[in-house]
Design a protein around this motif. Structure first.
Motif, PDB file in Angstrom:
ATOM      1  N   VAL A 107       1.066  -0.994  -0.212  1.00 35.28           N
ATOM      2  CA  VAL A 107       0.365  -0.168   0.075  1.00 35.28           C
ATOM      3  C   VAL A 107       0.736   1.368   0.408  1.00 35.28           C
ATOM      4  CG1 VAL A 107      -2.235   1.540   1.137  1.00 35.28           C
ATOM      5  CG2 VAL A 107      -1.727  -1.203   1.452  1.00 35.28           C
ATOM      6  N   ASN A 108       0.760   2.200  -0.596  1.00 36.92           N
ATOM      7  CA  ASN A 108       1.590   3.162  -1.572  1.00 36.92           C
ATOM      8  C   ASN A 108       1.059   3.444   0.355  1.00 36.92           C
ATOM      9  OD1 ASN A 108       2.295   2.646  -3.660  1.00 36.92           O
ATOM     10  ND2 ASN A 108       0.757   3.584  -4.628  1.00 36.92           N
ATOM     11  N   GLU A 109       0.020   3.981   0.794  1.00 37.35           N
ATOM     12  CA  GLU A 109      -0.089   4.956   1.738  1.00 37.35           C
ATOM     13  C   GLU A 109       1.173   4.869   2.954  1.00 37.35           C
ATOM     14  OE1 GLU A 109      -2.659   3.988   0.452  1.00 37.35           O
ATOM     15  OE2 GLU A 109      -2.795   5.856  -0.963  1.00 37.35           O
ATOM     16  N   LYS A 110       1.368   3.407   2.932  1.00 33.63           N
ATOM     17  CA  LYS A 110       1.898   3.149   4.520  1.00 33.63           C
ATOM     18  C   LYS A 110       3.312   3.466   4.128  1.00 33.63           C
ATOM     19  CE  LYS A 110      -1.262  -0.694   6.447  1.00 33.63           C
ATOM     20  NZ  LYS A 110      -1.664  -0.329   7.317  1.00 33.63           N
ATOM     21  N   ARG A 111       3.614   2.539   2.450  1.00 36.43           N
ATOM     22  CA  ARG A 111       5.086   3.270   2.362  1.00 36.43           C
ATOM     23  C   ARG A 111       5.380   4.188   2.919  1.00 36.43           C
ATOM     24  NH1 ARG A 111       5.714   3.579  -3.278  1.00 36.43           N
ATOM     25  NH2 ARG A 111       4.914   5.910  -3.218  1.00 36.43           N
ATOM     26  N   ASP A 112       4.948   5.386   1.900  1.00 39.81           N
ATOM     27  CA  ASP A 112       4.764   6.663   2.540  1.00 39.81           C
ATOM     28  C   ASP A 112       5.542   7.211   3.792  1.00 39.81           C
ATOM     29  OD1 ASP A 112       4.913   6.406  -0.525  1.00 39.81           O
ATOM     30  OD2 ASP A 112       3.601   8.291  -0.188  1.00 39.81           O
ATOM     31  N   ALA A 113       4.032   6.888   4.772  1.00 32.13           N
ATOM     32  CA  ALA A 113       4.025   6.777   6.460  1.00 32.13           C
ATOM     33  C   ALA A 113       5.445   5.940   6.662  1.00 32.13           C
ATOM     34  CB  ALA A 113       3.142   6.459   6.674  1.00 32.13           C
ATOM     35  N   LEU A 114       6.007   4.865   6.291  1.00 34.63           N
ATOM     36  CA  LEU A 114       7.606   4.377   6.908  1.00 34.63           C
ATOM     37  C   LEU A 114       8.278   5.370   6.495  1.00 34.63           C
ATOM     38  CD1 LEU A 114       8.134   2.396   8.928  1.00 34.63           C
ATOM     39  CD2 LEU A 114       8.192   1.602   6.630  1.00 34.63           C
ATOM     40  N   GLN A 115       8.349   5.752   5.505  1.00 41.18           N
ATOM     41  CA  GLN A 115       9.044   6.474   5.022  1.00 41.18           C
ATOM     42  C   GLN A 115       9.853   8.183   5.121  1.00 41.18           C
ATOM     43  OE1 GLN A 115       8.415   6.477   0.612  1.00 41.18           O
ATOM     44  NE2 GLN A 115       9.813   5.490  -0.177  1.00 41.18           N
ATOM     45  N   ALA A 116       8.208   8.451   6.038  1.00 42.88           N
ATOM     46  CA  ALA A 116       8.150  10.001   6.696  1.00 42.88           C
ATOM     47  C   ALA A 116       8.602   9.725   8.493  1.00 42.88           C
ATOM     48  CB  ALA A 116       6.723  10.491   6.769  1.00 42.88           C
ATOM     49  N   GLN A 117       8.547   8.603   8.719  1.00 40.04           N
ATOM     50  CA  GLN A 117       9.040   7.860   9.942  1.00 40.04           C
ATOM     51  C   GLN A 117      10.547   7.649  10.192  1.00 40.04           C
ATOM     52  OE1 GLN A 117       8.096   4.578  11.534  1.00 40.04           O
ATOM     53  NE2 GLN A 117       9.256   4.405  13.601  1.00 40.04           N
ATOM     54  N   LEU A 118      11.053   6.700   8.754  1.00 35.74           N
ATOM     55  CA  LEU A 118      12.924   7.584   8.729  1.00 35.74           C
ATOM     56  C   LEU A 118      12.905   8.272   9.040  1.00 35.74           C
ATOM     57  CD1 LEU A 118      12.716   4.105   6.157  1.00 35.74           C
ATOM     58  CD2 LEU A 118      13.892   4.125   8.599  1.00 35.74           C
ATOM     59  N   LYS A 119      12.594   9.198   8.352  1.00 36.20           N
ATOM     60  CA  LYS A 119      13.679  10.472   7.341  1.00 36.20           C
ATOM     61  C   LYS A 119      13.378  11.581   9.601  1.00 36.20           C
ATOM     62  CE  LYS A 119      13.085  14.848   4.908  1.00 36.20           C
ATOM     63  NZ  LYS A 119      12.080  15.645   4.081  1.00 36.20           N
ATOM     64  N   THR A 120      11.617  11.438   9.785  1.00 34.66           N
ATOM     65  CA  THR A 120      12.310  11.865  11.206  1.00 34.66           C
ATOM     66  C   THR A 120      12.942  11.518  11.835  1.00 34.66           C
ATOM     67  OG1 THR A 120       9.706  12.405  10.670  1.00 34.66           O
ATOM     68  CG2 THR A 120      10.718  12.406  13.136  1.00 34.66           C
ATOM     69  N   LEU A 121      13.286  10.667  12.116  1.00 32.80           N
ATOM     70  CA  LEU A 121      14.183   9.279  13.217  1.00 32.80           C
ATOM     71  C   LEU A 121      15.707   9.735  13.023  1.00 32.80           C
ATOM     72  CD1 LEU A 121      14.591   7.225  15.142  1.00 32.80           C
ATOM     73  CD2 LEU A 121      14.547   5.098  13.501  1.00 32.80           C
ATOM     74  N   ALA A 122      15.778   9.803  11.399  1.00 30.51           N
ATOM     75  CA  ALA A 122      17.015  10.117  11.059  1.00 30.51           C
ATOM     76  C   ALA A 122      17.335  11.917  10.893  1.00 30.51           C
ATOM     77  CB  ALA A 122      17.537  10.231  10.115  1.00 30.51           C
ATOM     78  N   GLU A 123      16.713  12.613  11.338  1.00 27.21           N
ATOM     79  CA  GLU A 123      16.671  14.065  11.303  1.00 27.21           C
ATOM     80  C   GLU A 123      16.829  14.392  13.119  1.00 27.21           C
ATOM     81  OE1 GLU A 123      13.311  15.943   9.344  1.00 27.21           O
ATOM     82  OE2 GLU A 123      14.353  16.011   7.566  1.00 27.21           O
ATOM     83  N   ALA A 124      16.701  13.409  13.712  1.00 28.52           N
ATOM     84  CA  ALA A 124      15.916  13.324  15.120  1.00 28.52           C
ATOM     85  C   ALA A 124      17.649  12.752  15.790  1.00 28.52           C
ATOM     86  CB  ALA A 124      14.807  12.853  15.822  1.00 28.52           C
ATOM     87  N   HIS A 125      17.821  12.493  15.421  1.00 28.05           N
ATOM     88  CA  HIS A 125      19.413  11.821  15.644  1.00 28.05           C
ATOM     89  C   HIS A 125      21.020  12.687  15.208  1.00 28.05           C
ATOM     90  CE1 HIS A 125      16.813   8.548  17.473  1.00 28.05           C
ATOM     91  NE2 HIS A 125      17.845   8.011  18.216  1.00 28.05           N
ATOM     92  N   GLY A 126      20.029  13.440  13.919  1.00 34.92           N
ATOM     93  CA  GLY A 126      21.125  14.265  13.339  1.00 34.92           C
ATOM     94  C   GLY A 126      22.255  14.092  12.592  1.00 34.92           C
ATOM     95  N   CYS A 127      20.991  12.941  11.511  1.00 38.09           N
ATOM     96  CA  CYS A 127      21.662  12.337  10.798  1.00 38.09           C
ATOM     97  C   CYS A 127      20.804  12.437   9.082  1.00 38.09           C
ATOM     98  CB  CYS A 127      21.147  10.677  10.379  1.00 38.09           C
ATOM     99  SG  CYS A 127      21.845  10.115  12.109  1.00 38.09           S
ATOM    100  N   SER A 128      21.408  12.712   7.970  1.00 37.35           N
ATOM    101  CA  SER A 128      20.983  13.138   7.113  1.00 37.35           C
ATOM    102  C   SER A 128      20.156  11.949   6.463  1.00 37.35           C
ATOM    103  CB  SER A 128      22.128  13.059   6.130  1.00 37.35           C
ATOM    104  OG  SER A 128      22.807  11.991   5.382  1.00 37.35           O
ATOM    105  N   TYR A 129      19.413  12.003   5.430  1.00 37.45           N
ATOM    106  CA  TYR A 129      18.129  10.956   4.815  1.00 37.45           C
ATOM    107  C   TYR A 129      18.146  11.206   3.271  1.00 37.45           C
ATOM    108  CZ  TYR A 129      14.249   9.069   4.162  1.00 37.45           C
ATOM    109  OH  TYR A 129      13.079   7.522   4.179  1.00 37.45           O
ATOM    110  N   GLN A 130      18.582  10.116   2.736  1.00 36.98           N
ATOM    111  CA  GLN A 130      18.045   9.611   0.897  1.00 36.98           C
ATOM    112  C   GLN A 130      17.404   9.368   0.884  1.00 36.98           C
ATOM    113  OE1 GLN A 130      22.236   9.138   0.198  1.00 36.98           O
ATOM    114  NE2 GLN A 130      22.427  11.363  -1.064  1.00 36.98           N
ATOM    115  N   GLU A 131      16.814   9.214  -0.085  1.00 38.07           N
ATOM    116  CA  GLU A 131      16.072   7.744  -0.685  1.00 38.07           C
ATOM    117  C   GLU A 131      16.498   7.534  -1.779  1.00 38.07           C
ATOM    118  OE1 GLU A 131      11.738   9.132  -0.540  1.00 38.07           O
ATOM    119  OE2 GLU A 131      11.832   9.153   1.908  1.00 38.07           O
ATOM    120  N   SER A 132      16.285   6.268  -2.714  1.00 42.13           N
ATOM    121  CA  SER A 132      16.112   5.996  -3.613  1.00 42.13           C
ATOM    122  C   SER A 132      15.681   4.732  -4.149  1.00 42.13           C
ATOM    123  CB  SER A 132      18.218   5.458  -4.591  1.00 42.13           C
ATOM    124  OG  SER A 132      18.656   4.726  -3.547  1.00 42.13           O
TER     125      SER A 132
END
Length: 173
Positions: free
Chosen positions: A132-157
């Protein structure tokens, strides 16, 4: 490693695991530095944790190897070690949602495929899948938020669209 770090003043020197982003790693390796004379305590904690993995996670071959060296190496600070371990602990991994129409079928999942600590940079690669695209997108957003909260950069490919299941499908019928 985090549980061991909570008990002893350990610092990461090396961290690696996995060979491909789309495969679940079969092993990982951590090299840590600790104060002199702590080798026996580390070995005891590691053996106890390996036993815990074997008994509680049906991992009959789980093992942790400890070898002691007197070498001086470049290590992360205690604070940086704690940041790395906090990120790894918070990182979602495995099945995140099950398919509502097919018992035992994952709907959304991800795995940490590659882990590398190089000098003072940590590289993590996950492979995210969802029907489900919406669930994928929500998990991607969670990963991005997690990375930023820990001072990391984040890339998707390599993002691809889900093949969403349709209960009523004329083509399938």
């Amino acid at each position: 490693l985090k549980q061991l770090r909570e008990k002893l003043p350990l610092q990461l020197e090396q961290l690696s695991g996995g060979v491909a982003g789309n495969a679940i790693p079969g092993s990982a390796r951590a090299v840590i530095a600790c104060p002199e004379g702590m080798g026996e305590a580390i070995n005891a904690h590691c053996n106890a944790y390996a036993q815990y993995l074997r008994e509680n996670f049906e991992e009959p071959t789980a093992s942790i190897m400890v070898s002691l060296h007197a070498e001086q190496a470049k290590v992360l600070t205690l604070e940086a070690t704690d940041r790395v371990l906090a990120l790894l602990e918070a990182l979602p991994n495995g099945v995140q949602a099950w398919h509502p129409d097919f018992e035992g079928l994952p709907l959304t999942s991800l795995n940490l495929g590659i882990l590398r600590l190089e000098e003072d940079k940590l590289f993590l690669q996950t492979n995210l899948r969802s029907g489900v695209n919406e669930k994928r997108d929500a998990l991607q957003a969670q990963l991005k938020t997690l990375a930023e909260a820990h001072g990391c950069s984040y890339q998707e490919s390599g993002i691809y669209s889900a093949w969403e299941y349709r209960k009523d499908s004329p083509l399938r019928d």
